[in-house]
Design an enzyme around this catalytic site. Structure first.
Site, PDB file in Angstrom:
ATOM      1  N   PHE A 158      -3.781   4.420  -5.988  1.00 14.57           N
ATOM      2  CA  PHE A 158      -3.346   3.488  -7.033  1.00 14.57           C
ATOM      3  C   PHE A 158      -4.135   2.175  -7.020  1.00 14.57           C
ATOM      4  O   PHE A 158      -4.681   1.761  -8.043  1.00 14.57           O
ATOM      5  CB  PHE A 158      -1.851   3.213  -6.862  1.00 14.57           C
ATOM      6  CG  PHE A 158      -1.253   2.343  -7.909  1.00 14.57           C
ATOM      7  CD1 PHE A 158      -0.855   2.876  -9.118  1.00 14.57           C
ATOM      8  CD2 PHE A 158      -1.079   0.985  -7.697  1.00 14.57           C
ATOM      9  CE1 PHE A 158      -0.291   2.078 -10.094  1.00 14.57           C
ATOM     10  CE2 PHE A 158      -0.522   0.182  -8.669  1.00 14.57           C
ATOM     11  CZ  PHE A 158      -0.126   0.730  -9.876  1.00 14.57           C
TER      12      PHE A 158
ATOM     13  N   GLY B 175       0.831  -1.200   0.000  1.00 13.54           N
ATOM     14  CA  GLY B 175       0.000   0.000   0.000  1.00 13.54           C
ATOM     15  C   GLY B 175       0.860   1.242   0.000  1.00 13.54           C
ATOM     16  O   GLY B 175       1.955   1.238  -0.543  1.00 13.54           O
ATOM     17  N   MET B 176       0.390   2.293   0.644  1.00  8.48           N
ATOM     18  CA  MET B 176       1.108   3.560   0.738  1.00  8.48           C
ATOM     19  C   MET B 176       1.381   4.141  -0.632  1.00  8.48           C
ATOM     20  O   MET B 176       2.462   4.654  -0.893  1.00  8.48           O
ATOM     21  CB  MET B 176       2.454   3.379   1.456  1.00  8.48           C
ATOM     22  CG  MET B 176       2.347   2.792   2.821  1.00  8.48           C
ATOM     23  SD  MET B 176       1.944   4.057   4.000  1.00  8.48           S
ATOM     24  CE  MET B 176       3.430   4.059   4.961  1.00  8.48           C
ATOM     25  N   CYS B 177       0.443   3.968  -1.546  1.00 11.30           N
ATOM     26  CA  CYS B 177       0.676   4.579  -2.849  1.00 11.30           C
ATOM     27  C   CYS B 177      -0.593   5.281  -3.316  1.00 11.30           C
ATOM     28  O   CYS B 177      -1.004   5.171  -4.458  1.00 11.30           O
ATOM     29  CB  CYS B 177       1.167   3.560  -3.854  1.00 11.30           C
ATOM     30  SG  CYS B 177       0.321   1.994  -3.788  1.00 11.30           S
ATOM     31  N   GLY B 178      -1.225   5.972  -2.398  1.00 11.10           N
ATOM     32  CA  GLY B 178      -2.369   6.790  -2.752  1.00 11.10           C
ATOM     33  C   GLY B 178      -3.529   5.952  -3.261  1.00 11.10           C
ATOM     34  O   GLY B 178      -3.794   4.865  -2.766  1.00 11.10           O
TER      35      GLY B 178
END
Lengths: 134, 287
Positions: free
Chosen positions: B94, B89-92
């Site tokens: 996406f 995760g941690m990709c907005g």
């Protein structure tokens, strides 16, 4: 006589871009050689070594199946995988060989495309092992 | 009102978070460069394959498709979807964007059965919730750039299509448009529809072994290339999205530190003022 341009391209990038006077490649139906002013051709390749003669001496690249586009002034090889002799990994070649044997043993029916693919994998691995020595 | 100590603690925790997001941003930037490079490396190979495929198909073309993978099925009863996401995760937006797009696609096919083949841990988990039937999950996307895995994916989808289990196959993935924009897109994969016309040189070319055999070789390879391209684009997109998300997070953290520092200074000033008032008050009382 003008030199041939030899390019070997794989999905992960260009492996070789050189000028050569003669080129031999492992066609799916046997080895074939290319000299300058060859008739344009599209040739299916098996596994094995592409050898070529440059000004600075002979060279070799191992390929794992592909297609070669022969033009009057050069050869473009689209290989599934290509590796230069200095980067060859013996262990990996052995693993490929083992995997092909296993695949042949595991399936009682294989379609032509897959047989061809496995055979070219095997030829690729064997050609590397032959050079890498024991 | 929070005490001075509480605010100090918060500031230091936000600062720590900012350090992490900043580091993640830098890591993603480096990975993005590598992923973009891999994408560019594939391009000439992919373009040449497309060209060969089109020229061979056009020469062999007639009423009947020259290869079973080029032949559209008469009736579309079941559609295969190769759905790509990232592993982490941690990709907005996406992943949520692409998961939503997949669900939307499943819904849009209406009565047609849809089989989803998820690739990427986020998609695998999302599809476990019963959006559609999942015949096989391909697992994580990062190790999927190896030739073996891509072949396995190709073989699975191609087999399904040839056996008539799948009548159409599409890829749902984030296409990489630029470092700041990814687009969730549906790309038809099977049947392959070559466009274009036979080359002029076609006539005098030597074909070895022959055009049909070459087409047999080129078509699956072309599908492999398309899948590889989608995977590489998705990975590049993921890093780009993470880089942006982390950049924003770092900016937000800076802003938060600013406002917390202001609050801290106010609280300190208030404490000083109170103390002063007390001292003055005490001194007054002694007079």
């Amino acid at each position: 006589m003008a030199d041939l341009k030899l390019e070997i391209v794989t999905p992960t990038g260009k492996v070789l871009d050189t000028e050569a006077s003669t080129i031999t490649a492992p066609g799916a139906n046997g080895q074939f050689g290319v000299l300058p002013d060859h008739r344009p051709a599209l040739v299916m390749l098996g596994g094995g070594a592409i050898t070529f003669e440059t000004k600075s001496g002979p060279g070799k690249v191992f390929i794992r199946g592909g297609v070669a586009e022969v033009r009057m002034d050069g050869v473009l090889v689209l290989a599934d995988e290509a590796i230069k002799p200095e980067a060859v990994d013996r262990g990996e070649a052995e693993a490929v060989l083992k995997a092909t044997d296993k695949a042949f043993a595991a399936h009682d029916y294989l379609d032509d495309e897959r047989v061809r693919r496995l055979e070219s994998d095997r030829a690729y691995a064997e050609s590397i092992l032959k050079v890498a020595g024991h | 009102m929070p005490s001075l100590k509480d605010i100090r603690k918060r500031i230091s925790s936000v600062k720590n978070t900012q350090k992490i997001t900043k580091a993640m941003k830098l890591v993603s930037a480096a990975k993005l460069r590598r992923a973009q490079d891999a994408m560019l490396q594939l391009r000439p190979y992919a373009a040449k394959h497309r060209e060969m495929l089109e020229s061979l198909a056009a020469q062999l073309g007639g009423d009947e498709a020259p290869h079973p993978l080029l032949q559209a099925h008469d009736e579309v009863k079941r559609v295969g979807v190769l759905a790509l996401s990232s592993d982490r995760g941690m990709c907005g937006a996406f992943n949520s964007q692409i998961i939503k797009r997949t669900q939307q696609y499943v819904k849009s096919r209406g009565d047609v059965a849809v089989a989803v083949y998820p690739l990427g841990r986020r998609m695998v988990t999302a599809m476990e919730k019963g959006v559609a039937e999942v015949p096989e999950a391909f697992g994580e996307i990062i190790p999927a750039t190896s030739t073996e895995t891509i072949r396995h994916i190709t073989d699975t989808l191609v087999d399904g299509f040839l056996k008539g289990e799948l009548d159409e196959v599409v890829i749902v993935s984030n296409r990489f448009r630029s470092a700041i924009s990814q687009e969730a897109a549906v790309l038809p994969l099977l049947p392959v529809t070559p466009e274009g016309e036979a080359d002029e040189v076609g006539g005098e070319m030597i074909y070895e072994p022959d055009q049909t055999a070459l087409l047999q070789y080129v078509v699956p390879r072309y599908i492999e290339v398309q899948i590889r391209q989608a995977i590489l684009e998705s990975i590049a997109g993921e890093h780009a999205a993470r880089m942006n998300a982390m950049n924003n997070a770092t900016d937000n953290a800076s802003e938060m530190i600013g406002s917390l520092t202001l609050q801290m200074n106010r609280a300190r000033q208030a404490a000083i003022t109170t103390e002063l008032m007390e001292i003055i008050g005490g001194a007054e009382a002694l007079k």
